[in-house]
Design a protein around this motif. Structure first.
Motif, mmCIF file in Angstrom:
data_model
loop_
_atom_site.group_PDB
_atom_site.id
_atom_site.type_symbol
_atom_site.label_atom_id
_atom_site.label_comp_id
_atom_site.label_asym_id
_atom_site.label_seq_id
_atom_site.Cartn_x
_atom_site.Cartn_y
_atom_site.Cartn_z
ATOM 1 N N LYS A 80 0.822 -1.210 0.000
ATOM 2 C CA LYS A 80 0.000 0.000 0.000
ATOM 3 C C LYS A 80 0.856 1.261 0.000
ATOM 4 N N TYR A 81 1.967 1.227 0.743
ATOM 5 C CA TYR A 81 2.831 2.404 0.834
ATOM 6 C C TYR A 81 4.004 2.341 -0.143
ATOM 7 N N ASN A 82 3.823 1.584 -1.229
ATOM 8 C CA ASN A 82 4.753 1.567 -2.372
ATOM 9 C C ASN A 82 6.145 1.035 -2.041
ATOM 10 N N TYR A 83 6.221 0.095 -1.127
ATOM 11 C CA TYR A 83 7.488 -0.599 -0.888
ATOM 12 C C TYR A 83 7.772 -1.518 -2.081
ATOM 13 N N ASN A 84 9.059 -1.669 -2.387
ATOM 14 C CA ASN A 84 9.462 -2.583 -3.461
ATOM 15 C C ASN A 84 9.052 -4.013 -3.112
ATOM 16 N N ASN A 85 8.434 -4.704 -4.067
ATOM 17 C CA ASN A 85 7.933 -6.058 -3.794
ATOM 18 C C ASN A 85 9.049 -7.028 -3.400
ATOM 19 N N LYS A 86 10.188 -6.905 -4.048
ATOM 20 C CA LYS A 86 11.304 -7.823 -3.750
ATOM 21 C C LYS A 86 11.821 -7.596 -2.336
ATOM 22 N N LEU A 87 11.964 -6.329 -1.946
ATOM 23 C CA LEU A 87 12.422 -6.033 -0.586
ATOM 24 C C LEU A 87 11.393 -6.488 0.440
ATOM 25 N N SER A 88 10.127 -6.250 0.160
ATOM 26 C CA SER A 88 9.064 -6.616 1.106
ATOM 27 C C SER A 88 9.015 -8.126 1.322
ATOM 28 N N THR A 89 8.966 -8.885 0.230
ATOM 29 C CA THR A 89 8.848 -10.341 0.350
ATOM 30 C C THR A 89 10.116 -10.961 0.924
ATOM 31 N N GLY A 90 11.272 -10.451 0.526
ATOM 32 C CA GLY A 90 12.529 -10.974 1.064
ATOM 33 C C GLY A 90 12.644 -10.743 2.559
ATOM 34 N N THR A 91 12.214 -9.555 3.005
ATOM 35 C CA THR A 91 12.265 -9.226 4.435
ATOM 36 C C THR A 91 11.359 -10.155 5.241
ATOM 37 N N ILE A 92 10.151 -10.384 4.753
ATOM 38 C CA ILE A 92 9.201 -11.233 5.479
ATOM 39 C C ILE A 92 9.710 -12.667 5.564
ATOM 40 N N CYS A 93 10.205 -13.211 4.457
ATOM 41 C CA CYS A 93 10.714 -14.588 4.470
ATOM 42 C C CYS A 93 11.912 -14.727 5.408
ATOM 43 N N ALA A 94 12.846 -13.760 5.323
ATOM 44 C CA ALA A 94 14.047 -13.829 6.165
ATOM 45 C C ALA A 94 13.696 -13.675 7.643
ATOM 46 N N ALA A 95 12.813 -12.725 7.951
ATOM 47 C CA ALA A 95 12.428 -12.509 9.353
ATOM 48 C C ALA A 95 11.677 -13.717 9.913
ATOM 49 N N GLY A 96 10.871 -14.349 9.070
ATOM 50 C CA GLY A 96 10.099 -15.496 9.530
ATOM 51 C C GLY A 96 10.940 -16.715 9.846
ATOM 52 N N THR A 97 12.129 -16.821 9.242
ATOM 53 C CA THR A 97 12.993 -17.995 9.464
ATOM 54 C C THR A 97 13.961 -17.804 10.627
ATOM 55 N N LEU A 98 13.903 -16.669 11.302
ATOM 56 C CA LEU A 98 14.814 -16.449 12.431
ATOM 57 C C LEU A 98 14.584 -17.460 13.555
ATOM 58 N N GLY A 99 13.402 -18.075 13.568
ATOM 59 C CA GLY A 99 13.117 -19.082 14.575
ATOM 60 C C GLY A 99 13.984 -20.322 14.473
ATOM 61 N N GLN A 100 14.732 -20.461 13.375
ATOM 62 C CA GLN A 100 15.625 -21.603 13.215
ATOM 63 C C GLN A 100 16.908 -21.448 14.033
ATOM 64 N N ILE A 101 17.315 -20.212 14.317
ATOM 65 C CA ILE A 101 18.593 -20.002 15.007
ATOM 66 C C ILE A 101 18.406 -19.343 16.368
ATOM 67 N N ILE A 102 17.389 -18.497 16.509
ATOM 68 C CA ILE A 102 17.174 -17.813 17.788
ATOM 69 C C ILE A 102 16.484 -18.765 18.757
ATOM 70 N N PRO A 103 17.073 -19.002 19.934
ATOM 71 C CA PRO A 103 16.442 -19.919 20.891
ATOM 72 C C PRO A 103 15.159 -19.318 21.479
ATOM 73 N N PRO A 104 14.213 -20.184 21.906
ATOM 74 C CA PRO A 104 14.266 -21.653 21.890
ATOM 75 C C PRO A 104 13.903 -22.202 20.508
ATOM 76 N N SER A 105 14.852 -22.846 19.864
ATOM 77 C CA SER A 105 14.686 -23.325 18.498
ATOM 78 C C SER A 105 14.566 -24.843 18.486
ATOM 79 N N ILE A 106 13.609 -25.363 17.730
ATOM 80 C CA ILE A 106 13.446 -26.815 17.606
ATOM 81 C C ILE A 106 14.697 -27.434 16.980
ATOM 82 N N VAL A 107 15.309 -26.700 16.041
ATOM 83 C CA VAL A 107 16.533 -27.201 15.396
ATOM 84 C C VAL A 107 17.628 -27.434 16.436
ATOM 85 N N LEU A 108 17.793 -26.495 17.350
ATOM 86 C CA LEU A 108 18.841 -26.616 18.357
ATOM 87 C C LEU A 108 18.567 -27.782 19.311
#
Length: 448
Positions: A145-173
């Protein structure tokens, strides 16, 4: 060579979409019987060979019973329950609304708030799919809505959502702690600073991009009709403090030596229910639905573990582990050669298979070799965890990409999501290299 052939046969079947647990179990039985026949020789007869193969699986019930009695693995369903309850209390919505208000007027502020919310969700829920979907539903339409670049927006959401893999308490760990036979609490402590550095690197990248290309992430004014600015700041604090308290209770009890990871997971589950009451979202249906989803996810994890146990047993019996160990120890560069090939192999496999399969099939092959050449298990486990995080982002089969595409507006193309995550994959690779070469920066002792 039977074990090596079995390994590639299992990977080949996974690419065709066969269920992971049943694939590993079936391949193990088939190749176990073949190994039994070859061990007694064709002249001895088919029945004698099958009997030899059957005897190999005689200890399988004992292995399954050992899994059932593993107190470390009890933390998995408890942390999953905690994450699902918090997801259903709409924690992500409250955090995104509050962070968006606080940072929205800064250039790139919506993307920065998405990363910070992703970090908070990682430390409180750890459910990657839920985090990506929640932020995709709430944050992505606002950025578009506020004209953010689609690539930056989607990349940020995917990357932020996967932080649960390394930040404890992580199931992977927790899984890696079981595989490496090291205290999960030590892994949680070691993973804190790599997670913090990764979040910082994401924020720095967004700030740089937003200043180099102002049109990609313009500052916006978040209109709100629910009171004055002072009231909104108080509302934001009210949304952020409760999950922070829960995080401190869960991780603080582990780091302080007050509770084991399993006990702190139980504290987290109770704390999540209390938060649902405070947020006025509590109901017995919420508890029932959360428990049902927890059972489904836990059954999947432990089903894969049972299949992987059978697979590793046959792989070891056929001498496949010795072949891999001889090959790895013969690499040029000795320890560094082994480390580089291990990281590349895990990253490539992450393009095609899930982190659970990699943790239970690939990592157990590497652990004895790392012990033989004297690699610090904590350091090696954190490297693997950081590497496994990329498996959620790497095209073509990164799960986060599909989670986001499933909830993204029609105008967001799959190619934009793929291109959007590439800079964040590069950032993860850089952090991984720094962690490998200079582990002291992250508070981890030198690997060797």
């Amino acid at each position: 060579m039977i074990g090596i052939i079995m390994f590639f046969c299992a990977l080949f079947m996974l690419l065709f979409g066969y269920p992971v647990a049943f694939t590993f179990g079936a391949v193990s039985v088939i190749f176990g019987m073949i190994a039994g026949i070859m061990s007694v020789g064709l002249d001895a007869g088919l029945m004698e060979g099958l009997q030899a193969g059957r005897l190999m699986f005689a200890f399988m019930p004992h292995r399954i019973f050992a899994i059932m009695n593993n107190t470390i693995l009890m933390a998995i369903p408890l942390f999953i329950f905690m994450g699902i309850v918090l997801q259903k209390t709409k924690l992500a919505e409250k955090l995104l609304e509050s962070m968006g208000f606080l940072f929205g007027e800064v250039r790139g502020g919506l993307a920065i708030s998405t990363v910070l919310v992703g970090a908070l969700l990682a430390a409180s829920t750890g459910v990657v799919g839920a985090s990506v979907v929640a932020m995709g539903v709430i944050s992505l339409p606002v950025m578009i809505k506020y004209n953010y670049n689609n690539k930056l927006s989607t990349g940020t959401i995917c990357a932020a959502g996967t932080l649960g893999q390394i930040i404890p308490p992580s199931i992977v760990l927790i899984i890696l702690g079981d595989v490496f036979q090291v205290p999960v609490g030590d892994l949680f402590k070691a993973a804190v600073w790599p997670g913090v550095y990764l979040v910082g690197a994401y924020v720095i990248y967004i700030v740089i991009i937003s200043f180099l290309n102002p049109k990609s992430a313009p500052p916006v004014r978040i209109e709100d009709s629910h009171g004055t600015k002072k009231q909104q700041v108080f509302k934001a604090i009210k949304a952020i403090v409760p999950p922070l308290v829960l995080i401190i209770l869960v991780l603080g009890s582990i780091f302080g030596g007050v509770a084991t990871p399993t006990e702190s997971a139980a504290v987290g589950g109770v704390g999540a229910v209390i938060l649902s009451i405070l947020y006025r979202e509590f109901s017995f249906k919420l508890i029932f639905d959360s428990s049902l989803e927890t059972v489904k996810i836990t059954a999947m994890v432990f089903g894969i573990l049972v299949g992987a146990t059978a697979f590793s047993m046959v792989f070891t019996y056929t001498g496949g582990d010795m072949i891999v160990e001889e090959f790895m120890l013969g690499l040029p560069g000795e320890k560094w050669g082994f480390l580089i090939l291990s990281m590349i192999s895990i990253m490539v496999l992450g393009f095609f298979i899930d982190f659970i399969e990699i943790s239970y099939i690939i990592v157990p092959i590497l652990v004895p070799i790392s012990e033989a050449i004297g690699i610090n298990p904590i350091w090696f486990a954190i490297l693997i965890a950081m590497n496994l995080q990329t498996s959620f982002l790497t095209p073509p089969f990164g799960f986060s990409l599909f989670y986001l595409k499933g909830v993204a507006p029609p105008q967001v193309k799959t190619t934009e999501i793929y291109r959007g995550v590439l800079p964040f994959i590069a950032i993860q690779a850089v952090i991984l290299i720094i962690l490998a070469v200079y582990p002291e920066i992250f508070g981890i002792s030198q690997g060797f």
